[in-house]
Design an enzyme around this catalytic site. Structure first.
Site, short mmCIF file in Angstrom:
data_model
loop_
_atom_site.label_atom_id
_atom_site.label_comp_id
_atom_site.label_asym_id
_atom_site.label_seq_id
_atom_site.Cartn_x
_atom_site.Cartn_y
_atom_site.Cartn_z
N LYS A 1 21.06 -31.55 -8.27
CA LYS A 1 21.76 -31.04 -7.08
C LYS A 1 21.57 -29.54 -6.89
CE LYS A 1 24.16 -28.26 -9.19
NZ LYS A 1 24.83 -27.90 -10.35
N GLY B 1 19.32 -27.01 -18.10
CA GLY B 1 20.03 -25.74 -18.22
C GLY B 1 19.59 -24.70 -17.22
N SER B 2 19.29 -25.12 -15.98
CA SER B 2 18.81 -24.18 -14.96
C SER B 2 19.68 -24.16 -13.72
CB SER B 2 17.38 -24.53 -14.53
OG SER B 2 16.55 -24.49 -15.64
N GLY B 3 20.79 -24.86 -13.74
CA GLY B 3 21.69 -24.84 -12.58
C GLY B 3 21.45 -25.95 -11.59
N GLY C 1 21.91 -29.14 -12.25
CA GLY C 1 22.74 -30.30 -12.58
C GLY C 1 22.06 -31.34 -13.45
N SER D 1 22.67 -31.90 -16.52
CA SER D 1 23.67 -32.54 -17.39
C SER D 1 24.36 -33.68 -16.63
CB SER D 1 24.70 -31.52 -17.89
OG SER D 1 25.37 -30.90 -16.82
N GLU E 1 30.24 -35.23 -18.83
CA GLU E 1 30.14 -33.82 -18.45
C GLU E 1 31.17 -32.98 -19.21
OE1 GLU E 1 27.46 -32.34 -16.82
OE2 GLU E 1 28.48 -31.86 -14.95
N ASP F 1 29.27 -31.88 -9.79
CA ASP F 1 27.88 -32.23 -10.10
C ASP F 1 27.71 -33.74 -10.29
OD1 ASP F 1 27.50 -29.55 -10.05
OD2 ASP F 1 26.63 -29.37 -12.05
N1 LIG Z 1 17.15 -35.30 -19.95
C1 LIG Z 1 18.07 -34.90 -20.81
N2 LIG Z 1 18.05 -35.31 -22.08
C2 LIG Z 1 18.99 -34.91 -22.96
N3 LIG Z 1 20.01 -34.06 -22.66
C3 LIG Z 1 20.08 -33.63 -21.42
C4 LIG Z 1 19.13 -34.01 -20.42
N4 LIG Z 1 19.45 -33.39 -19.28
C5 LIG Z 1 20.57 -32.65 -19.55
N5 LIG Z 1 20.95 -32.78 -20.81
C6 LIG Z 1 22.11 -32.13 -21.44
O1 LIG Z 1 22.63 -31.16 -20.52
C7 LIG Z 1 22.51 -29.82 -21.04
C8 LIG Z 1 22.21 -28.85 -19.91
O2 LIG Z 1 23.34 -28.81 -19.09
P1 LIG Z 1 23.90 -27.50 -18.40
O3 LIG Z 1 24.02 -26.37 -19.37
O4 LIG Z 1 25.12 -27.92 -17.70
O5 LIG Z 1 22.77 -27.12 -17.35
P2 LIG Z 1 22.32 -27.89 -16.02
O6 LIG Z 1 23.30 -28.99 -15.79
O7 LIG Z 1 22.39 -26.85 -14.95
O8 LIG Z 1 20.93 -28.32 -16.23
C9 LIG Z 1 21.40 -29.93 -22.07
O9 LIG Z 1 21.49 -28.91 -23.06
C10 LIG Z 1 21.69 -31.32 -22.67
O10 LIG Z 1 22.79 -31.29 -23.54
C1 LIG Z 2 29.55 -23.63 -12.50
C2 LIG Z 2 29.81 -25.04 -11.97
O1 LIG Z 2 30.52 -24.91 -10.72
C3 LIG Z 2 28.50 -25.79 -11.69
C4 LIG Z 2 27.61 -25.91 -12.88
O2 LIG Z 2 26.36 -26.48 -12.55
P1 LIG Z 2 25.15 -26.49 -13.57
O3 LIG Z 2 25.59 -27.19 -14.84
O4 LIG Z 2 24.77 -25.07 -13.84
O5 LIG Z 2 24.07 -27.25 -12.87
C5 LIG Z 2 30.68 -25.78 -12.96
C6 LIG Z 2 31.36 -27.04 -12.41
O6 LIG Z 2 31.65 -27.09 -11.20
O7 LIG Z 2 31.62 -27.93 -13.20
MG LIG Z 3 25.40 -28.94 -15.92
#
Ligand SMILES: Nc1ncnc2c1ncn2[C@@H]1O[C@H](COP(=O)(O)OP(=O)(O)O)[C@@H](O)[C@H]1O
Ligand SMILES: C[C@@](O)(CCOP(=O)(O)O)CC(=O)O
Ligand SMILES: [Mg+2]
Length: 391
Positions: A10, A142-144, A146, A148, A194, A205
């Site tokens: 997202k 981990g790039s924003g 979504g 996770s 989450e 998300d």
């Molecule tokens: N394909 C995947 N396989 C395993 N873990 C994942 C995967 N995608 C996401 N994750 C989990 O989500 C974490 C990243 O989430 P987060 O810090 O919220 O960043 P974002 O949701 O923006 O990518 C990873 O460190 C891991 O724990």
């Molecule tokens: C910072 C926040 O608003 C969004 C986080 O998104 P992401 O995991 O960085 O993709 C946290 C949330 O709404 O749960």
């Molecule tokens: Mg996330």
């Protein structure tokens, strides 16, 4: 029988972080997905293990199901239709099962939280059955964007699709969608996942990943938005790693220190998100009306970015993207948790291709990665493959 699930990432157009504190936010799904495949071994396979393959990272975990059962003892609960939070004590037990395998690189501690979330969702929805789960993703982690949430939604979707709590017909071909009740259940389970990864997620998300399209979200309530004009967003990944849990905790700390000032910031974000939602849904019959809408959205994005700076979640790399795009009169804001990660830049309908090419070239010369994602596609989808057996 193999079940596959795919769930999108997202972008947050307005309201990240503030949404955790009760403000409105606006988000849309993007056409980059996480895929989960789930297969149960046949009796002749004689396999007693739960296996998790994270293909993109070339990481393979396995646990004898008896060991998981013993570790969880009475704390495990097989109740697919009753989403339940994982207590801090149980998180520690599951995290120990993950750490024992010693295969997560030290530089990636947050990955362990994802595997812990997997164990929680798996045991609650499927109990202690042996299985093979394979995860692949088009999303940068981990790039924003979504990743996770897409991970939790696709996992919950695949696990529920082969449980007694949902009733999709496994003989149907192609990608299928769950009904409303089933989506609600998936969304609740994904939120529990989450929580293990983020600590204190707002739920936006997992909700946008489950339902897709574009949504307005406030205090757990979603409103589906019907966009009247296609939005084109350039996404720039600064490639600066960060984790959402730490950034969300940082904003909460600031809120405790400066409650009145932060309440004003969150209130301003709430107004911005509501205005963004109104503009997105308003009709635009000609180019002038479209340009007017885009001008307003650009201003609101800049205002939102200023408030994200107040919350302490910008980063030098994000500021570089903002400065670079502004040189070409393009407005940008961070998306997701910030602290690095991705930045959105609105590409107005009438913007010249030459300008867009130039700005991309300049951003890429800084070491950033640029792409244009499709916005507002479908949420979770499921497909069955009855001829597959476990590997
Ligand atoms: N394909 C995947 N396989 C395993 N873990 C994942 C995967 N995608 C996401 N994750 C989990 O989500 C974490 C990243 O989430 P987060 O810090 O919220 O960043 P974002 O949701 O923006 O990518 C990873 O460190 C891991 O724990
Ligand atoms: C910072 C926040 O608003 C969004 C986080 O998104 P992401 O995991 O960085 O993709 C946290 C949330 O709404 O749960
Ligand atoms: Mg996330």
């Amino acid at each position: 029988m193999e079940v596959r699930a795919k769930a999108p990432g997202k972008i947050i157009l307005a309201g990240e972080h503030a949404v955790v504190h009760g403000s409105t936010a606006v988000a849309a799904s993007i056409d980059l997905c996480t895929y989960v495949s789930l297969t149960f071994p046949t009796n002749s396979d004689n396999d007693d293990k739960l296996r998790l393959h994270l293909d993109d990272m070339a990481l393979n975990f396995f646990w004898p199901v008896g060991k998981i059962k013993e570790a969880l003892s009475e704390k495990g609960s097989h109740a697919p239709s009753s989403p339940k939070s994982c207590s801090a004590e149980t998180i520690n037990i599951l995290a120990a099962l993950v750490e024992e395998q010693n295969i997560i690189p030290e530089a990636n501690i947050t990955l362990g939280a994802g595997v812990t979330a997997f164990l929680w969702l798996y045991t609650c929805i499927q109990g202690y059955k042996p299985a093979t789960v394979i995860v692949t993703s088009e999303l940068p982690l981990g790039s924003g964007l979504g990743s996770s949430a897409a991970f939790c939604v696709s996992l919950a979707g695949a696990l529920l699709a082969l449980s007694e709590s949902t009733n999709l017909d496994p003989n149907q071909q192609g990608w299928l969608s769950f009904g409303e009740k089933e989506l609600e259940l998936v969304n609740k389970w994904a939120f529990e996942g989450e929580k293990i990864i983020h600590g204190k997620p707002s739920g936006i998300d997992n909700t946008v990943s489950t339902y897709g399209n574009m949504i307005k979200f406030k205090s757990g309530e979603l409103m589906r938005l019907k966009s009247n004009t296609p939005l084109k967003m350039l996404i720039t990944n600064t490639n600066v790693g960060r984790n959402t849990k730490a950034l969300v905790a940082g904003v909460s700390e600031r809120t405790v220190k400066h409650p009145t000032a932060m309440a004003a910031v969150f209130k301003a974000v709430d107004s911005i998100s509501n205005e963004v939602a109104t503009i997105i849904q308003s009709p635009a019959h000609d180019d002038t009306a479209v340009t007017e809408k885009e001008d307003k959205l650009e201003e609101l994005m800049e205002m939102n970015q200023g408030l994200l700076q107040c919350m302490g979640v910008s980063h030098a790399s994000i500021e570089t993207v903002l400065r670079t795009t502004l040189k070409y009169k393009l407005a940008s804001k961070l998306t997701g948790a910030g602290g690095g990660g991705c930045v959105l830049t609105l590409l107005p309908t009438l913007s010249s291709g030459i300008v867009v090419d130039k700005v991309i070239k300049e951003l890429e010369a800084c070491g950033f990665q640029c792409f244009i994602a499709g916005i507002g596609g479908k949420g979770l989808q499921i497909s069955f493959n009855s001829s597959a057996s476990s590997s």
